[in-house]
Design an enzyme around this catalytic site. Structure first.
Site: not given
Length: 497
Positions: A220-221, A224, A230
């Site tokens: 997930h990170e 980014h 998101h």
């Protein structure tokens, strides 16, 4: 039989009506406060006005922002702090805001290269280092499988993506909050801190369903770090709250794949396992090109001389409190004086807040956990190390006349709720609750602040006093009594011998 069925139906309808009429449990003050803090951190670019406030405010209303949050998470949109809403707010999650027009960061930042390096600076003691290396490589391979981007781990020097495990305040103005809560955060692609990824060491990192699964959070990170914001799709990897799914054979979900391919394109051939975990293969006799550190933006032909914090002639460009620390700006750099220890750190402004080269004035509005940085005739809103959406804005949006092209100094006075803004020999008073300048301003500095002169280069509040700087000198000032306490040098804050 029919009469019996009709009677039962009538009873059910009456019970349902009574249930609807029963009052729900109202949230207590602590729950309301926690909800307001959650919305200010994750669902507003300027903060959220207090629920049931008697003050008229230019900030988004608590109810409207709460509805936005409920809609984002697929909850019943009531505008009320109900049990389901509190349950979602209590879930572990990513530290990045959920306010995003698209599934990409504003401006769609990306890596302008096909090989991106990464380095794990320190490791969690919860797992073996080799397991961490393998897990990070596996998370990056999710992306290299579908986009024409490869990843290489290095074990020294500056990588594009620097990875750390730290707890609480770890030097980036976005401190972690202990176990659960915010699990990790990452910067979007760019110079300086761009792409860097931080994990909260207070979590129990695992590779299973117990504790916090490192692979899922890292994937997930690192999304980014590659440019994804998101997603509102609950099954997407980039959904903001953490929940465990089986990681065996895990592939990038469709929503995330479409988002990352919209930035980098589609990998035409099957990806090779390019995200190689450390240790690296043994070197051959072929020459190896060493990874180069990231260049500073707009490098000068000759090295720039760093400002000397211990000079007796030190003049601040600006100063402010920031998340219980003091920050002093000078010539494109800033010093941070951490409140919990006697030490000073120094960084280039653009390495933390890209696009801001110099700060003329700054202040913190702690109630909403934001700070305002002024440069020339524009200003930026920041929260921690993130620039908020829709910035920069012109000074006229703040309420200044077009004749004002630069703010010299600014400070928020906590006990009055007003922000003072100094321009040449005058100052304005800004009402944060109303979102407008107070009537009757500007006024002359020397009239309302006897003893500090008629010009201010920098000003900040600390422990109830205001500190006005002009040149290398500074005045400690009791604002309530309008009198000077003492005079000192700017360098007195710099821990110099």
């Amino acid at each position: 039989m029919e009469g019996s069925l009709a009677f039962k139906t009538m009873v059910i309808v009456m019970i349902a009506a009574l249930c609807r009429a029963m009052p729900t449990t109202s949230p207590n003050q602590e729950e309301l406060s926690n909800a307001q803090e959650y919305l200010s951190q994750f669902f507003s670019d300027v903060g959220v006005s207090a629920p049931n406030s008697v003050w008229r405010s230019s900030l988004p209303s608590f109810e409207d922002t709460l509805k936005k949050m409920q809609e984002f998470f697929g909850l019943e949109v009531t505008g009320q702090v109900d049990a389901n809403t509190l349950e979602v707010m209590a879930r572990p999650r990513c530290g990045f805001t959920d306010v995003s027009r698209y599934g990409h960061f504003e401006g769609q930042p990306k890596w302008g290269k096909t090989l991106v390096t990464y380095r794990i600076i320190d490791y969690t003691p919860d797992l073996n280092q080799s397991d961490v290396d393998t897990t990070i490589a596996k998370a990056l391979k999710l992306y290299s499988d579908v986009i024409p981007l490869d990843f290489q781990q290095i074990d020294s020097g500056t990588a594009d993506i620097m990875i750390t495990f730290k707890s609480r305040d770890h030097g980036d103005f976005s401190p972690f909050d202990g176990p659960s809560g915010v699990l990790a955060h990452a910067f979007s692609p760019g110079e300086g801190n761009g792409g860097d990824t931080h994990f909260d060491e207070d979590e129990n990192w695992t590779l299973t369903s117990a504790g916090t699964n490192l692979f899922l959070v890292a994937a997930h990170e690192l999304g980014h770090a590659l440019g994804l914001a998101h997603s509102q799709v609950r099954t997407a990897l980039m959904f903001p709250t953490y929940y465990y799914v089986n990681t065996e054979g895990y592939k990038l979900p469709d929503d995330d794949r479409q988002g990352i391919q919209a930035i980098y394109g589609v990998r035409e051939t099957s990806a090779q396992p390019t995200a190689k975990p450390y240790p690296h293969p043994k070197a051959t006799n072929k020459p190896v090109t060493k990874p180069q550190p990231r260049p500073e933006p707009n490098p000068a032909p000759t090295p720039q001389r760093l400002p000397d914090r211990c000079s007796s002639n030190l003049i601040f460009d600006a100063a402010t409190s920031l998340q219980r620390n003091l920050v002093f700006f000078k010539d494109g750099y800033f010093w941070k004086r951490v409140s919990s220890w006697h030490g000073i750190t120094m960084k280039r402004i653009t390495s933390v807040w890209p696009g801001i080269n110099k700060v003329d004035a700054a202040y913190e509005f702690r109630k909403n956990n934001i700070a305002i940085l002024f440069q020339g005739n524009y200003y930026w809103g920041i929260r921690g190390n993130s620039i908020l959406p829709s910035y920069p804005k012109p000074l006229t949006n703040f309420g200044f006349p077009p004749s004002v092209t630069k703010v010299d100094a600014a400070v928020h006075v906590s006990f009055t709720g007003k922000t003072l803004l100094f321009v040449n020999n005058k100052y304005w008073s800004y009402n944060e609750r109303m979102g407008a300048m107070d009537a009757g301003y500007p006024k002359f500095i020397h009239s309302d602040f006897p003893g500090i002169g008629d010009r201010v280069d920098a000003v900040f509040e600390n422990k109830g006093y205001l500190y006005f700087s002009h040149g290398s000198s500074q005045t400690e000032y009791d604002y309530k009594r309008r009198r000077v306490i003492r005079n000192l040098l700017n360098s007195a804050w710099m821990d110099c011998n």
